[in-house]
Design a protein around this motif. Structure first.
Motif, short mmCIF file in Angstrom:
data_model
loop_
_atom_site.label_atom_id
_atom_site.label_comp_id
_atom_site.label_asym_id
_atom_site.label_seq_id
_atom_site.Cartn_x
_atom_site.Cartn_y
_atom_site.Cartn_z
N PRO A 267 -0.38 -6.67 -10.11
CA PRO A 267 -1.04 -7.67 -9.24
C PRO A 267 -2.11 -7.03 -8.34
CG PRO A 267 1.36 -7.67 -8.95
CD PRO A 267 1.05 -6.54 -9.86
N VAL A 268 -3.26 -7.69 -8.26
CA VAL A 268 -4.36 -7.10 -7.49
C VAL A 268 -4.08 -7.08 -5.99
CG1 VAL A 268 -6.29 -7.51 -9.07
CG2 VAL A 268 -5.52 -9.36 -7.57
N ASP A 269 -3.21 -8.02 -5.55
CA ASP A 269 -2.95 -8.10 -4.11
C ASP A 269 -1.73 -7.29 -3.68
OD1 ASP A 269 -1.52 -9.79 -5.69
OD2 ASP A 269 -1.56 -11.51 -4.33
N CYS A 270 -1.42 -6.24 -4.44
CA CYS A 270 -0.27 -5.40 -4.12
C CYS A 270 -0.73 -3.95 -4.10
CB CYS A 270 0.79 -5.61 -5.20
SG CYS A 270 2.39 -4.94 -4.78
N LYS A 271 -0.25 -3.17 -3.14
CA LYS A 271 -0.64 -1.74 -3.07
C LYS A 271 0.21 -0.95 -4.06
CE LYS A 271 0.53 -1.18 1.22
NZ LYS A 271 0.89 -0.54 2.49
N PRO A 272 -0.40 -0.38 -5.09
CA PRO A 272 0.42 0.36 -6.07
C PRO A 272 1.00 1.64 -5.49
CG PRO A 272 -1.90 0.36 -6.70
CD PRO A 272 -1.83 -0.37 -5.42
N VAL A 273 2.23 1.92 -5.86
CA VAL A 273 2.93 3.08 -5.34
C VAL A 273 2.21 4.38 -5.73
CG1 VAL A 273 4.54 3.36 -7.29
CG2 VAL A 273 5.31 3.88 -4.99
#
Ligand code: AMP
Ligand code: MN
Ligand code: MN
Ligand code: MN
Length: 278
Positions: A267-273
């Protein structure tokens, strides 16, 4: 430019997967996975073999673990990514869980014996082949003996709460699991949050306590998950300022929820770990 494929949750024969670590790593590379985390249940024994196997492949291996936790009388799983597997406190913690797994297995076998199923402990041991003993190994034994047609139905009829082979488990606390992971330099992730069947209120409580203990991320994408579940998790990750992770939870079997690296787009609105290690 092609996108990087991350699969940050998988199992090998070191716990309840069916593929040896080297085979898993090779298969992941063949499927186009760029970054793979091996996250066996309560053990890191597969990492050495996986590391050797990944050395000559165009695949980056992330050292991981999936720790069993008892929270609010239920079981939840916390992933540790990028852990130092040589960390003593982590290994002592995992040893405690491994010993508990053996005790629990005896208890599961005892329960099954009460309903006329003999030899379940030895049967499960045979499937585990000296590795971590899990309910999955009991499930394979029970299917082999014809008690159910497949793994899913054996869980449903024998190995879940209120069924004869279920034993209420007593794993690590959330605080312990997070301390072990963080102390070993790892990034903590709540695995497959949608699978615990928690109410929204309870889920928020869990995420809040996780965050208070220094928890870092939610696995917003896991195997076969409904789009509305993903949307809810992404929303909560944003609200609580948690990172997001993704993994197939592949166990090497036909009926897995997802294949290796088969993960819907992040998802674009999530900060990837993975922003934390790039
Ligand atoms: P354990 O940690 O020994 O209690 O075993 C948990 C493992 O059993 C999970 O990691 C899954 O691999 C497997 N499992 C749990 N529930 C099911 C289910 N309903 N169907 C198939 N596998 C399951
Ligand atoms: Mn498993
Ligand atoms: Mn899990
Ligand atoms: Mn898993």
């Amino acid at each position: 430019m092609s996108t990087t494929i991350y699969d940050l949750h998988t199992h090998s024969t070191a716990s309840d997967g069916t593929l040896h670590p080297a085979v898993l790593v090779q298969q992941a590379a063949d499927q186009g996975v760029d970054v793979l985390a091996l996250t066996d249940h309560d053990c890191t024994a597969g990492l050495a073999e996986a590391s050797v196997a990944s050395a000559n492949l165009a695949l980056r291996l992330i050292h991981g673990v999936e720790i069993s936790v008892t929270w609010n009388q239920g079981t939840i799983h916390i992933l540790g990514l990028k852990i130092d597997q040589g960390n003593l406190a982590l290994q002592l913690g995992l040893q405690m869980l491994q010993a508990y797994r053996n005790e629990r297995a005896l208890e599961i076998a005892h329960q099954l014996q009460k309903i006329g199923i003999e030899g379940a402990f030895e049967g499960a041991l045979c499937y585990a082949q000296g590795n971590i003993l899990s309910r999955t190994h009991f499930a394979r034994f029970l299917v082999e003996k014809g008690y159910a047609k497949d793994i899913q139905s054996v869980f449903k009829h024998y190995l879940v709460p209120s069924k004869p082979g279920y034993v209420a488990s007593c794993w690590a606390t959330l605080e312990q699991a997070l301390a072990w992971i963080h102390n070993a330099g790892g990034i903590s992730v709540i695995a497959h949050p949608a699978r615990y069947k928690l109410t929204r209120k309870r889920l928020i409580q869990l995420f809040g306590e996780f965050k208070e203990c220094g928890g870092i991320a939610l696995e917003v994408i896991s195997g076969h998950q409904q789009p509305e579940e993903t949307a809810q998790l992404v929303g909560l990750a944003r609200e609580l300022d948690l990172f997001g992770s993704c993994g197939s939870d592949y166990h090497g079997t036909q009926n897995d929820r997802a294949h290796l690296g088969q993960i819907s787009s992040f998802p674009v609105d999530c900060k990837p770990v993975w922003n934390l290690w790039q």
